[in-house]
Scaffold this motif. Sequence first.
Motif, PDB file in Angstrom:
ATOM      1  N   SER A 128     -10.012   4.470  -8.247  1.00 33.28           N
ATOM      2  CA  SER A 128     -10.189   3.013  -8.122  1.00 33.28           C
ATOM      3  C   SER A 128      -9.347   2.459  -6.971  1.00 33.28           C
ATOM      4  O   SER A 128      -9.589   1.358  -6.495  1.00 33.28           O
ATOM      5  CB  SER A 128      -9.824   2.316  -9.432  1.00 33.28           C
ATOM      6  N   LYS A 129      -8.355   3.217  -6.529  1.00 29.14           N
ATOM      7  CA  LYS A 129      -7.538   2.802  -5.368  1.00 29.14           C
ATOM      8  C   LYS A 129      -7.840   3.703  -4.177  1.00 29.14           C
ATOM      9  O   LYS A 129      -7.012   3.896  -3.292  1.00 29.14           O
ATOM     10  CB  LYS A 129      -6.037   2.895  -5.710  1.00 29.14           C
ATOM     11  N   LYS A 130      -9.005   4.317  -4.187  1.00 33.21           N
ATOM     12  CA  LYS A 130      -9.434   5.208  -3.104  1.00 33.21           C
ATOM     13  C   LYS A 130      -8.417   6.334  -2.883  1.00 33.21           C
ATOM     14  O   LYS A 130      -8.159   6.778  -1.770  1.00 33.21           O
ATOM     15  CB  LYS A 130      -9.644   4.434  -1.791  1.00 33.21           C
ATOM     16  N   ALA A 132      -5.217   6.225  -2.939  1.00 35.69           N
ATOM     17  CA  ALA A 132      -4.011   5.861  -2.166  1.00 35.69           C
ATOM     18  C   ALA A 132      -2.822   6.616  -2.766  1.00 35.69           C
ATOM     19  O   ALA A 132      -2.712   6.760  -3.986  1.00 35.69           O
ATOM     20  CB  ALA A 132      -3.776   4.355  -2.249  1.00 35.69           C
ATOM     21  N   TYR A 164     -13.730   8.611  -2.024  1.00 36.06           N
ATOM     22  CA  TYR A 164     -12.776   8.812  -0.932  1.00 36.06           C
ATOM     23  C   TYR A 164     -12.025  10.135  -1.096  1.00 36.06           C
ATOM     24  O   TYR A 164     -11.803  10.592  -2.224  1.00 36.06           O
ATOM     25  CB  TYR A 164     -11.732   7.671  -0.931  1.00 36.06           C
ATOM     26  N   SER A 167      -7.071   7.128   0.815  1.00 34.72           N
ATOM     27  CA  SER A 167      -6.865   6.000   1.738  1.00 34.72           C
ATOM     28  C   SER A 167      -5.433   5.988   2.278  1.00 34.72           C
ATOM     29  O   SER A 167      -4.974   4.980   2.804  1.00 34.72           O
ATOM     30  CB  SER A 167      -7.187   4.682   1.038  1.00 34.72           C
ATOM     31  N   ASN A 169      -1.230   6.265   2.593  1.00 35.61           N
ATOM     32  CA  ASN A 169      -0.069   5.717   1.906  1.00 35.61           C
ATOM     33  C   ASN A 169      -0.435   4.442   1.135  1.00 35.61           C
ATOM     34  O   ASN A 169      -1.155   3.593   1.663  1.00 35.61           O
ATOM     35  CB  ASN A 169       0.975   5.390   2.983  1.00 35.61           C
ATOM     36  N   ASP A 170       0.077   4.321  -0.095  1.00 37.03           N
ATOM     37  CA  ASP A 170      -0.213   3.115  -0.878  1.00 37.03           C
ATOM     38  C   ASP A 170       0.569   1.944  -0.305  1.00 37.03           C
ATOM     39  O   ASP A 170       1.791   1.883  -0.414  1.00 37.03           O
ATOM     40  CB  ASP A 170       0.167   3.344  -2.351  1.00 37.03           C
ATOM     41  N   LEU A 171      -0.149   1.013   0.323  1.00 40.52           N
ATOM     42  CA  LEU A 171       0.515  -0.085   1.021  1.00 40.52           C
ATOM     43  C   LEU A 171       1.120  -1.085   0.043  1.00 40.52           C
ATOM     44  O   LEU A 171       2.044  -1.814   0.412  1.00 40.52           O
ATOM     45  CB  LEU A 171      -0.489  -0.789   1.948  1.00 40.52           C
ATOM     46  N   VAL A 216      -7.733   8.513   5.358  1.00 40.96           N
ATOM     47  CA  VAL A 216      -6.980   7.534   6.148  1.00 40.96           C
ATOM     48  C   VAL A 216      -5.510   7.955   6.183  1.00 40.96           C
ATOM     49  O   VAL A 216      -4.996   8.536   5.221  1.00 40.96           O
ATOM     50  CB  VAL A 216      -7.087   6.104   5.523  1.00 40.96           C
ATOM     51  N   GLY A 217      -4.843   7.624   7.290  1.00 37.99           N
ATOM     52  CA  GLY A 217      -3.390   7.756   7.392  1.00 37.99           C
ATOM     53  C   GLY A 217      -2.881   9.165   7.162  1.00 37.99           C
ATOM     54  O   GLY A 217      -3.376  10.139   7.746  1.00 37.99           O
ATOM     55  N   LEU A 244      -0.800  -1.053  11.843  1.00 29.65           N
ATOM     56  CA  LEU A 244       0.077  -1.365  10.704  1.00 29.65           C
ATOM     57  C   LEU A 244       1.553  -1.398  11.109  1.00 29.65           C
ATOM     58  O   LEU A 244       2.434  -1.406  10.259  1.00 29.65           O
ATOM     59  CB  LEU A 244      -0.124  -0.314   9.603  1.00 29.65           C
ATOM     60  N   PHE A 356      -2.419  -7.065   4.569  1.00 27.65           N
ATOM     61  CA  PHE A 356      -3.205  -6.192   3.680  1.00 27.65           C
ATOM     62  C   PHE A 356      -3.263  -6.796   2.280  1.00 27.65           C
ATOM     63  O   PHE A 356      -4.328  -6.860   1.658  1.00 27.65           O
ATOM     64  CB  PHE A 356      -2.604  -4.781   3.620  1.00 27.65           C
ATOM     65  N   ARG A 359      -5.471  -9.481   1.983  1.00 22.90           N
ATOM     66  CA  ARG A 359      -6.821  -9.046   2.373  1.00 22.90           C
ATOM     67  C   ARG A 359      -7.327  -9.753   3.622  1.00 22.90           C
ATOM     68  O   ARG A 359      -8.508 -10.001   3.788  1.00 22.90           O
ATOM     69  CB  ARG A 359      -7.841  -9.266   1.244  1.00 22.90           C
ATOM     70  N   LYS A 362      -8.841  -5.970   6.658  1.00 21.66           N
ATOM     71  CA  LYS A 362      -9.334  -4.687   6.134  1.00 21.66           C
ATOM     72  C   LYS A 362      -9.735  -3.868   7.329  1.00 21.66           C
ATOM     73  O   LYS A 362     -10.484  -4.325   8.170  1.00 21.66           O
ATOM     74  CB  LYS A 362     -10.507  -4.910   5.194  1.00 21.66           C
ATOM     75  N   LEU A 363      -9.194  -2.645   7.376  1.00 21.25           N
ATOM     76  CA  LEU A 363      -9.393  -1.876   8.620  1.00 21.25           C
ATOM     77  C   LEU A 363     -10.671  -1.090   8.560  1.00 21.25           C
ATOM     78  O   LEU A 363     -11.139  -0.759   7.515  1.00 21.25           O
ATOM     79  CB  LEU A 363      -8.195  -0.961   8.797  1.00 21.25           C
TER      80      LEU A 363
HETATM   81  N1  COA Z   1      -2.854   1.166  -0.502  1.00 21.12           N
HETATM   82  C1  COA Z   1      -2.954   0.407  -1.598  1.00 21.12           C
HETATM   83  N2  COA Z   1      -4.137   0.051  -2.162  1.00 21.12           N
HETATM   84  C2  COA Z   1      -5.238   0.515  -1.580  1.00 21.12           C
HETATM   85  C3  COA Z   1      -5.210   1.317  -0.431  1.00 21.12           C
HETATM   86  C4  COA Z   1      -3.956   1.654   0.109  1.00 21.12           C
HETATM   87  N3  COA Z   1      -3.823   2.436   1.175  1.00 21.12           N
HETATM   88  N4  COA Z   1      -6.492   1.604  -0.090  1.00 21.12           N
HETATM   89  C5  COA Z   1      -7.271   1.002  -0.992  1.00 21.12           C
HETATM   90  N5  COA Z   1      -6.537   0.345  -1.888  1.00 21.12           N
HETATM   91  C6  COA Z   1      -6.989  -0.416  -3.035  1.00 21.12           C
HETATM   92  C7  COA Z   1      -7.494  -1.798  -2.645  1.00 21.12           C
HETATM   93  O1  COA Z   1      -6.413  -2.705  -2.550  1.00 21.12           O
HETATM   94  C8  COA Z   1      -8.428  -2.109  -3.800  1.00 21.12           C
HETATM   95  O2  COA Z   1      -7.615  -2.462  -4.896  1.00 21.12           O
HETATM   96  P1  COA Z   1      -8.124  -3.634  -5.894  1.00 21.12           P
HETATM   97  O3  COA Z   1      -9.433  -3.171  -6.428  1.00 21.12           O
HETATM   98  O4  COA Z   1      -7.044  -3.711  -6.919  1.00 21.12           O
HETATM   99  O5  COA Z   1      -8.247  -4.858  -5.032  1.00 21.12           O
HETATM  100  C9  COA Z   1      -9.036  -0.748  -4.125  1.00 21.12           C
HETATM  101  O6  COA Z   1      -8.130   0.226  -3.581  1.00 21.12           O
HETATM  102  C10 COA Z   1     -10.398  -0.538  -3.501  1.00 21.12           C
HETATM  103  O7  COA Z   1     -10.257  -0.792  -2.094  1.00 21.12           O
HETATM  104  P2  COA Z   1     -11.198  -1.816  -1.298  1.00 21.12           P
HETATM  105  O8  COA Z   1     -10.449  -2.298  -0.107  1.00 21.12           O
HETATM  106  O9  COA Z   1     -11.755  -2.848  -2.217  1.00 21.12           O
HETATM  107  O10 COA Z   1     -12.381  -0.831  -0.884  1.00 21.12           O
HETATM  108  P3  COA Z   1     -13.196  -0.827   0.479  1.00 21.12           P
HETATM  109  O11 COA Z   1     -14.232   0.236   0.316  1.00 21.12           O
HETATM  110  O12 COA Z   1     -13.648  -2.196   0.832  1.00 21.12           O
HETATM  111  O13 COA Z   1     -12.124  -0.367   1.616  1.00 21.12           O
HETATM  112  C11 COA Z   1     -10.410   0.962   2.591  1.00 21.12           C
HETATM  113  C12 COA Z   1     -11.481   0.875   1.494  1.00 21.12           C
HETATM  114  C13 COA Z   1      -9.648   2.277   2.363  1.00 21.12           C
HETATM  115  C14 COA Z   1     -11.069   0.968   3.958  1.00 21.12           C
HETATM  116  C15 COA Z   1      -9.451  -0.250   2.492  1.00 21.12           C
HETATM  117  O14 COA Z   1      -9.025  -0.399   1.158  1.00 21.12           O
HETATM  118  C16 COA Z   1      -8.264  -0.099   3.376  1.00 21.12           C
HETATM  119  O15 COA Z   1      -8.321  -0.354   4.551  1.00 21.12           O
HETATM  120  N6  COA Z   1      -7.134   0.344   2.801  1.00 21.12           N
HETATM  121  C17 COA Z   1      -5.909   0.528   3.549  1.00 21.12           C
HETATM  122  C18 COA Z   1      -5.908   1.875   4.204  1.00 21.12           C
HETATM  123  C19 COA Z   1      -4.636   2.062   5.019  1.00 21.12           C
HETATM  124  O16 COA Z   1      -4.391   1.337   5.928  1.00 21.12           O
HETATM  125  N7  COA Z   1      -3.841   3.073   4.631  1.00 21.12           N
HETATM  126  C20 COA Z   1      -2.574   3.323   5.223  1.00 21.12           C
HETATM  127  C21 COA Z   1      -2.714   4.058   6.500  1.00 21.12           C
HETATM  128  S1  COA Z   1      -1.180   4.319   7.284  1.00 21.12           S
END
Ligand code: COA
Length: 363
Positions: A128-130, A132, A164, A167, A169-171, A216-217, A244, A356, A359, A362-363
């Motif tokens: 559910s958090k992809k 992370a 996924y 995604s 590191n958990d931001l 990602v990341g 970031l 982030f 919201r 969103k990257l």
């Molecule tokens: N850290 C914390 N939470 C994350 C996360 C991350 N890296 N990636 C996804 N999530 C969470 C979202 O906040 C969301 O939580 P919620 O349902 O409680 O709101 C859930 O996972 C689903 O993500 P969502 O953004 O709704 O899905 P999406 O398909 O539209 O986008 C991503 C997916 C991965 C593209 C987007 O979530 C994103 O850009 N995440 C950040 C990725 C990132 O920058 N990682 C660090 C790299 S250094």
Amino acid sequence: MTSMAMKASQEDFEKAKGQVKLLKEDPGNEVKLKLYALFKQATEGPCTSAKPGMFDFVNKAKWEAWNALGSLPKDTARQNYVDIVSSLVSSQSSSQEKTSSNDRKLEYETLVVTREDNITKIMLNRPSKKNAINMKMYNEIILALEAAEKDDSTLTVITGSGDYYSSGNDLSDSANMESGEIEKKIKDGAMLLRLFVDHFIDFPKPLVAVVNGPAVGISVTLLALFDIVYATDRATFHTPFIQLGQSPEACSSYTFPKIMGPVKASEILIFGKKLTAQEAYARGLITEVFPDSSFQKEVWTRLKAYSQLPPKAMSSSKQLIRSFEKETLHRINFEECTLLCERWRSDEFINAIVNFINRKSKL
Ligand code: COA
């Protein structure tokens, strides 16, 4: 040669410090006091501070434990500290293994770890958090790798659950900080990251990434430390570090230019270009791309066949291949974590996290 016979390096000491935080069971007050005393002796030398008052029970017990070490040399204290931690880690992981040996499924909160057909599969399990990677997952991956190192499987596989791979590191971890604890969190975060990446650098058996979806990341940068990387054609590879306010990790500042050449690596690591699976394949980051419809079937058939190969020949060959660069990778890991500490203090990073969370980006 056992660790008792070797002289503990500063690196062993740092590693042991990190491992203490990961112990699953409380080792008890007596051991904790001993570790405290040895740590102080190793870092500050003999105790010279005044004895705490008689009602200050905790600090008095700590002071007495430290003072009891007298003039024990710093090197010896460091060695003793490392030895105690290593025996705690091995006794806890062997008791953990015993309790789970009849169970194919080990108990983790953020992972599902299974062992079948000579393959240990570590599945990131926060769909559910992809997937992370939060602090708990970093710690659990470390423990799962340590267990996989000792089990009798021949291959270790990391994959993701859901759509996924990860995604990154958990931001939200970075957003949940009280202002007074930021500096400590930064230092702890860097220490954990370093320990985490060290486990990939040192992992002795063939390590396979089954990239079941976008990555990602850090889930991308780590790939260069795997021995095989299979990806579905639905996967993408994205390292938005600069967007970031951060900088590359997992030794990618060294491995990526080496694998794909500096200008291709910079496009990804500095400018955050997102790659398709085919592009990542063309740049040498992944071994092979499979159609999503047959991905799981084809990959697991292949891995089951590989898992029957002679295990010692595989692991010793892997270790030989990696041995020439191990020292360099540990040094790069240290330098990357040092730079990340600076980045985590920066306004650029803090603004990106706020965005982030709100919201806005969103990257
Ligand atoms: N850290 C914390 N939470 C994350 C996360 C991350 N890296 N990636 C996804 N999530 C969470 C979202 O906040 C969301 O939580 P919620 O349902 O409680 O709101 C859930 O996972 C689903 O993500 P969502 O953004 O709704 O899905 P999406 O398909 O539209 O986008 C991503 C997916 C991965 C593209 C987007 O979530 C994103 O850009 N995440 C950040 C990725 C990132 O920058 N990682 C660090 C790299 S250094």
